[in-house]
Design a protein around this motif. Sequence first.
Motif, PDB file in Angstrom:
ATOM      1  N   LYS A  76     -11.133  39.510 -12.777  1.00  0.00           N
ATOM      2  CA  LYS A  76     -10.372  38.276 -12.890  1.00  0.00           C
ATOM      3  C   LYS A  76     -11.265  37.044 -12.953  1.00  0.00           C
ATOM      4  N   ASN A  77     -12.568  37.254 -12.956  1.00  0.00           N
ATOM      5  CA  ASN A  77     -13.505  36.131 -12.977  1.00  0.00           C
ATOM      6  C   ASN A  77     -13.232  35.146 -11.848  1.00  0.00           C
ATOM      7  N   THR A  78     -12.953  35.659 -10.680  1.00  0.00           N
ATOM      8  CA  THR A  78     -12.532  34.804  -9.568  1.00  0.00           C
ATOM      9  C   THR A  78     -13.277  35.156  -8.284  1.00  0.00           C
ATOM     10  N   VAL A  79     -13.665  34.104  -7.575  1.00  0.00           N
ATOM     11  CA  VAL A  79     -14.268  34.234  -6.254  1.00  0.00           C
ATOM     12  C   VAL A  79     -13.294  33.641  -5.241  1.00  0.00           C
ATOM     13  N   TYR A  80     -13.214  34.279  -4.091  1.00  0.00           N
ATOM     14  CA  TYR A  80     -12.275  33.851  -3.057  1.00  0.00           C
ATOM     15  C   TYR A  80     -13.018  33.487  -1.775  1.00  0.00           C
ATOM     16  N   LEU A  81     -12.413  32.633  -1.002  1.00  0.00           N
ATOM     17  CA  LEU A  81     -12.884  32.353   0.353  1.00  0.00           C
ATOM     18  C   LEU A  81     -11.672  32.399   1.275  1.00  0.00           C
ATOM     19  N   GLN A  82     -11.570  33.474   2.030  1.00  0.00           N
ATOM     20  CA  GLN A  82     -10.507  33.605   3.027  1.00  0.00           C
ATOM     21  C   GLN A  82     -10.976  32.941   4.309  1.00  0.00           C
ATOM     22  N   MET A  83     -10.216  31.957   4.757  1.00  0.00           N
ATOM     23  CA  MET A  83     -10.597  31.187   5.945  1.00  0.00           C
ATOM     24  C   MET A  83      -9.555  31.402   7.030  1.00  0.00           C
ATOM     25  N   ASN A  84      -9.970  32.018   8.130  1.00  0.00           N
ATOM     26  CA  ASN A  84      -9.086  32.267   9.265  1.00  0.00           C
ATOM     27  C   ASN A  84      -9.581  31.481  10.483  1.00  0.00           C
ATOM     28  N   SER A  85      -8.713  31.346  11.462  1.00  0.00           N
ATOM     29  CA  SER A  85      -9.050  30.645  12.707  1.00  0.00           C
ATOM     30  C   SER A  85      -9.692  29.294  12.407  1.00  0.00           C
ATOM     31  N   LEU A  86      -9.064  28.557  11.529  1.00  0.00           N
ATOM     32  CA  LEU A  86      -9.616  27.272  11.106  1.00  0.00           C
ATOM     33  C   LEU A  86      -9.685  26.291  12.266  1.00  0.00           C
ATOM     34  N   LYS A  87     -10.728  25.469  12.240  1.00  0.00           N
ATOM     35  CA  LYS A  87     -10.954  24.462  13.267  1.00  0.00           C
ATOM     36  C   LYS A  87     -10.991  23.075  12.633  1.00  0.00           C
ATOM     37  N   PHE A  88     -10.819  22.067  13.470  1.00  0.00           N
ATOM     38  CA  PHE A  88     -10.843  20.693  12.971  1.00  0.00           C
ATOM     39  C   PHE A  88     -12.147  20.427  12.207  1.00  0.00           C
ATOM     40  N   GLU A  89     -13.248  20.967  12.710  1.00  0.00           N
ATOM     41  CA  GLU A  89     -14.549  20.704  12.094  1.00  0.00           C
ATOM     42  C   GLU A  89     -14.741  21.405  10.756  1.00  0.00           C
ATOM     43  N   ASP A  90     -13.785  22.227  10.341  1.00  0.00           N
ATOM     44  CA  ASP A  90     -13.839  22.840   9.004  1.00  0.00           C
ATOM     45  C   ASP A  90     -13.279  21.891   7.943  1.00  0.00           C
ATOM     46  N   THR A  91     -12.732  20.773   8.364  1.00  0.00           N
ATOM     47  CA  THR A  91     -12.188  19.805   7.423  1.00  0.00           C
ATOM     48  C   THR A  91     -13.280  19.279   6.501  1.00  0.00           C
ATOM     49  N   ALA A  92     -13.064  19.402   5.198  1.00  0.00           N
ATOM     50  CA  ALA A  92     -14.069  19.010   4.216  1.00  0.00           C
ATOM     51  C   ALA A  92     -13.508  19.236   2.813  1.00  0.00           C
ATOM     52  N   VAL A  93     -14.248  18.739   1.835  1.00  0.00           N
ATOM     53  CA  VAL A  93     -14.004  19.146   0.450  1.00  0.00           C
ATOM     54  C   VAL A  93     -14.844  20.394   0.199  1.00  0.00           C
ATOM     55  N   TYR A  94     -14.212  21.432  -0.299  1.00  0.00           N
ATOM     56  CA  TYR A  94     -14.885  22.710  -0.548  1.00  0.00           C
ATOM     57  C   TYR A  94     -15.166  22.849  -2.036  1.00  0.00           C
ATOM     58  N   TYR A  95     -16.407  23.234  -2.337  1.00  0.00           N
ATOM     59  CA  TYR A  95     -16.872  23.362  -3.713  1.00  0.00           C
ATOM     60  C   TYR A  95     -17.306  24.794  -3.999  1.00  0.00           C
ATOM     61  N   CYS A  96     -16.979  25.236  -5.185  1.00  0.00           N
ATOM     62  CA  CYS A  96     -17.473  26.509  -5.699  1.00  0.00           C
ATOM     63  C   CYS A  96     -18.717  26.225  -6.527  1.00  0.00           C
ATOM     64  N   ALA A  97     -19.702  27.125  -6.462  1.00  0.00           N
ATOM     65  CA  ALA A  97     -20.938  26.930  -7.207  1.00  0.00           C
ATOM     66  C   ALA A  97     -21.421  28.256  -7.778  1.00  0.00           C
ATOM     67  N   ALA A  98     -22.147  28.163  -8.885  1.00  0.00           N
ATOM     68  CA  ALA A  98     -22.665  29.357  -9.541  1.00  0.00           C
ATOM     69  C   ALA A  98     -24.112  29.155  -9.964  1.00  0.00           C
ATOM     70  N   ARG A  99     -24.864  30.237  -9.895  1.00  0.00           N
ATOM     71  CA  ARG A  99     -26.240  30.213 -10.366  1.00  0.00           C
ATOM     72  C   ARG A  99     -26.342  30.942 -11.698  1.00  0.00           C
ATOM     73  N   SER A 100     -27.371  30.597 -12.441  1.00  0.00           N
ATOM     74  CA  SER A 100     -27.650  31.308 -13.696  1.00  0.00           C
ATOM     75  C   SER A 100     -28.550  32.499 -13.441  1.00  0.00           C
ATOM     76  N   ARG A 101     -28.397  33.128 -12.301  1.00  0.00           N
ATOM     77  CA  ARG A 101     -29.153  34.316 -11.939  1.00  0.00           C
ATOM     78  C   ARG A 101     -28.361  35.117 -10.926  1.00  0.00           C
ATOM     79  N   ALA A 102     -28.756  36.354 -10.738  1.00  0.00           N
ATOM     80  CA  ALA A 102     -27.967  37.261  -9.910  1.00  0.00           C
ATOM     81  C   ALA A 102     -28.283  37.173  -8.422  1.00  0.00           C
ATOM     82  N   ASP A 103     -29.531  36.892  -8.063  1.00  0.00           N
ATOM     83  CA  ASP A 103     -29.870  36.952  -6.649  1.00  0.00           C
ATOM     84  C   ASP A 103     -29.407  35.703  -5.923  1.00  0.00           C
ATOM     85  N   CYS A 104     -29.140  35.876  -4.646  1.00  0.00           N
ATOM     86  CA  CYS A 104     -28.671  34.777  -3.809  1.00  0.00           C
ATOM     87  C   CYS A 104     -29.713  34.359  -2.769  1.00  0.00           C
TER      88      CYS A 104
END
Length: 126
Positions: A76-104
Amino acid sequence: QVQLVESGGGSVQDGGSLRLSCEASGPTYSSSCMAWFRQAPGKEREGVAAIEPGGYRTSYADSVRGRFTISRDNAKNTVYLQMNSLKFEDTAVYYCAARSRADCRWWSRTSLYDYWGQGTQVTVSS
């Protein structure tokens, strides 16, 4: 060229859950290291989690390990982020990013990513 579109952000109470999605387009998605970052007001952008192309190797920031799960569905060409037990300090703008290479390697360095989404707001209230 890879284009990234995030969705799934919103407002939730402390202890709640959200699932973010990042749909990618472009020929290199399936061979790319993918990651989620976040940026709170007045703070630097920080790495949240990363996943290698096969989906078997993942990395997490200490602040979210055990609460967040990154996964990908290459069909599906899709990446997910399941977020549980969220806290106030998790408040933010969340960005997806990709590299032009396989290793992380050094996955949390923003300078090592070539493509970014527009971001989705996550707000956690107490």
